[in-house]
Design a protein around this motif. Sequence first.
Motif, PDB file in Angstrom:
ATOM      1  N   ILE B  61       3.215   7.618 -11.535  1.00 49.80           N
ATOM      2  CA  ILE B  61       3.600   8.183 -10.102  1.00 49.80           C
ATOM      3  C   ILE B  61       2.638   7.373  -8.910  1.00 49.80           C
ATOM      4  O   ILE B  61       3.368   6.726  -8.137  1.00 49.80           O
ATOM      5  CB  ILE B  61       3.230   9.496 -10.011  1.00 49.80           C
ATOM      6  N   PHE B  62       1.747   6.768  -9.147  1.00 45.39           N
ATOM      7  CA  PHE B  62       0.969   6.024  -8.327  1.00 45.39           C
ATOM      8  C   PHE B  62       1.698   4.705  -8.141  1.00 45.39           C
ATOM      9  O   PHE B  62       1.736   4.061  -7.155  1.00 45.39           O
ATOM     10  CB  PHE B  62      -0.612   5.908  -8.835  1.00 45.39           C
ATOM     11  N   VAL B  63       2.047   3.954  -9.463  1.00 39.47           N
ATOM     12  CA  VAL B  63       2.606   2.825  -9.157  1.00 39.47           C
ATOM     13  C   VAL B  63       3.897   3.025  -8.535  1.00 39.47           C
ATOM     14  O   VAL B  63       4.279   1.980  -7.704  1.00 39.47           O
ATOM     15  CB  VAL B  63       3.025   2.348 -10.713  1.00 39.47           C
ATOM     16  N   PHE B  64       4.678   3.933  -8.469  1.00 40.62           N
ATOM     17  CA  PHE B  64       5.753   4.331  -7.790  1.00 40.62           C
ATOM     18  C   PHE B  64       5.543   4.373  -6.151  1.00 40.62           C
ATOM     19  O   PHE B  64       6.300   3.438  -5.635  1.00 40.62           O
ATOM     20  CB  PHE B  64       6.231   5.748  -8.152  1.00 40.62           C
ATOM     21  N   PHE B  65       4.526   4.800  -5.984  1.00 37.60           N
ATOM     22  CA  PHE B  65       3.994   4.876  -4.439  1.00 37.60           C
ATOM     23  C   PHE B  65       3.944   3.521  -3.920  1.00 37.60           C
ATOM     24  O   PHE B  65       4.174   3.213  -2.925  1.00 37.60           O
ATOM     25  CB  PHE B  65       2.825   5.872  -4.026  1.00 37.60           C
ATOM     26  N   VAL B  66       3.180   2.618  -5.000  1.00 39.57           N
ATOM     27  CA  VAL B  66       2.404   1.458  -4.451  1.00 39.57           C
ATOM     28  C   VAL B  66       3.681   0.465  -4.395  1.00 39.57           C
ATOM     29  O   VAL B  66       3.978  -0.238  -3.297  1.00 39.57           O
ATOM     30  CB  VAL B  66       1.774   0.731  -5.425  1.00 39.57           C
ATOM     31  N   MET B  67       4.967   0.919  -4.957  1.00 35.73           N
ATOM     32  CA  MET B  67       6.380  -0.073  -4.983  1.00 35.73           C
ATOM     33  C   MET B  67       6.800   0.274  -3.746  1.00 35.73           C
ATOM     34  O   MET B  67       7.309  -0.404  -3.087  1.00 35.73           O
ATOM     35  CB  MET B  67       7.114   0.578  -6.147  1.00 35.73           C
ATOM     36  N   ALA B  68       6.852   1.912  -3.319  1.00 33.14           N
ATOM     37  CA  ALA B  68       7.615   2.105  -1.946  1.00 33.14           C
ATOM     38  C   ALA B  68       6.505   1.370  -0.859  1.00 33.14           C
ATOM     39  O   ALA B  68       7.248   0.895   0.008  1.00 33.14           O
ATOM     40  CB  ALA B  68       7.490   3.807  -1.740  1.00 33.14           C
ATOM     41  N   VAL B  69       5.209   1.411  -0.805  1.00 27.70           N
ATOM     42  CA  VAL B  69       4.489   0.680   0.193  1.00 27.70           C
ATOM     43  C   VAL B  69       4.824  -0.781   0.353  1.00 27.70           C
ATOM     44  O   VAL B  69       4.937  -1.338   1.189  1.00 27.70           O
ATOM     45  CB  VAL B  69       3.167   1.350  -0.011  1.00 27.70           C
ATOM     46  N   ALA B  70       4.899  -1.199  -0.742  1.00 26.58           N
ATOM     47  CA  ALA B  70       5.037  -2.833  -1.008  1.00 26.58           C
ATOM     48  C   ALA B  70       6.579  -3.132  -0.451  1.00 26.58           C
ATOM     49  O   ALA B  70       6.473  -4.057   0.440  1.00 26.58           O
ATOM     50  CB  ALA B  70       5.166  -3.403  -2.391  1.00 26.58           C
ATOM     51  N   ALA B  71       7.535  -2.445  -0.583  1.00 27.91           N
ATOM     52  CA  ALA B  71       8.588  -2.637   0.033  1.00 27.91           C
ATOM     53  C   ALA B  71       8.740  -2.512   1.575  1.00 27.91           C
ATOM     54  O   ALA B  71       9.372  -3.299   2.039  1.00 27.91           O
ATOM     55  CB  ALA B  71       9.825  -1.600  -0.659  1.00 27.91           C
ATOM     56  N   ALA B  72       8.028  -1.342   1.807  1.00 31.78           N
ATOM     57  CA  ALA B  72       7.976  -1.368   3.358  1.00 31.78           C
ATOM     58  C   ALA B  72       7.209  -2.409   4.045  1.00 31.78           C
ATOM     59  O   ALA B  72       7.689  -2.901   4.925  1.00 31.78           O
ATOM     60  CB  ALA B  72       7.358   0.027   3.750  1.00 31.78           C
ATOM     61  N   VAL B  74       6.976  -5.593   2.757  1.00 35.97           N
ATOM     62  CA  VAL B  74       7.681  -6.961   2.665  1.00 35.97           C
ATOM     63  C   VAL B  74       8.669  -6.711   4.094  1.00 35.97           C
ATOM     64  O   VAL B  74       8.823  -7.912   4.685  1.00 35.97           O
ATOM     65  CB  VAL B  74       8.317  -6.935   1.495  1.00 35.97           C
TER      66      VAL B  74
END
Lengths: 167, 101
Positions: B61-72, B74
């Motif tokens: 789940i944490f990886v999921f949030f990291v991906m969301a923050v990384a997209a924002a 970028v």
Amino acid sequence: MNILGEIVFWVFVLLTIGSSMVVVFHSRIIYSAFALLFTFFGIAGLYVFLAADFLAASQVLIYVGGILTLIIFGVFMTTKITTLSIPQLTHHRYIALIPIGLVFYALVHMIFKTSWPVNVLDVGPTTQMLGQLLLTKYLVPFELASVLLLAALVGAMRLARMFREAD
Amino acid sequence: MTVGLEWYLWLSALLFVIGVAGVLTRRNALIIFMSIELMLNAVNLAFVAFSRFIPNIDGQIFVFFVMAVAAAEVAVGLAIIVTIFKRKESVDIDQVNLMRW
């Protein structure tokens, strides 16, 4: 893990490390951008080895389909042929070795000093568990993430329009 | 030889250090950006490895949030870089000193 699986694992490891070295150390930025593609694919493959099927698919969709496309657009919009020969390294690159070494030492020290657990359960597909967790235990962070994405979208559009108004 | 948690942590540490090297030694803002993505991916890999070997699905789940923050990150970061490039005709961080005093 059988011998073939192990070979595939090491291929993914070499792909990830090798292409990430190209990202950081190649002098032409377009090569770096495309090497990043292979790094993301390598990491998606390692997720498969870690039984994280849903995350492997998300990695390909979000990183390769979204983030990398944006980065390549950024490269195309900011690189001119004439700027390719400018010096790409900072002036203090040798001083930078000190913090790099310290970070690596700290990480390696931590890996060696800790006794890691080795109990691996065979979990099935993870999608259902992830979905249930996202809508129960992690509902508030999930909604906050969507607000963050909306704010980033609006902010990026504002930044893009700001220049046009300044003309 | 089985591939244990240590191997994934080694790989993650190596990727993270390569990312740190990119941030500290390159002058092109876009390369620095890609290096930040490398570091985020290294952390994600460690998260997934822990979530496999602990075993506890919450790490994914944490990886999921990291991906969301990384997209924002970028989206906003690239908008800033492109705006700076339009103004200064350069993405060299040594020439971008608007916020330096």
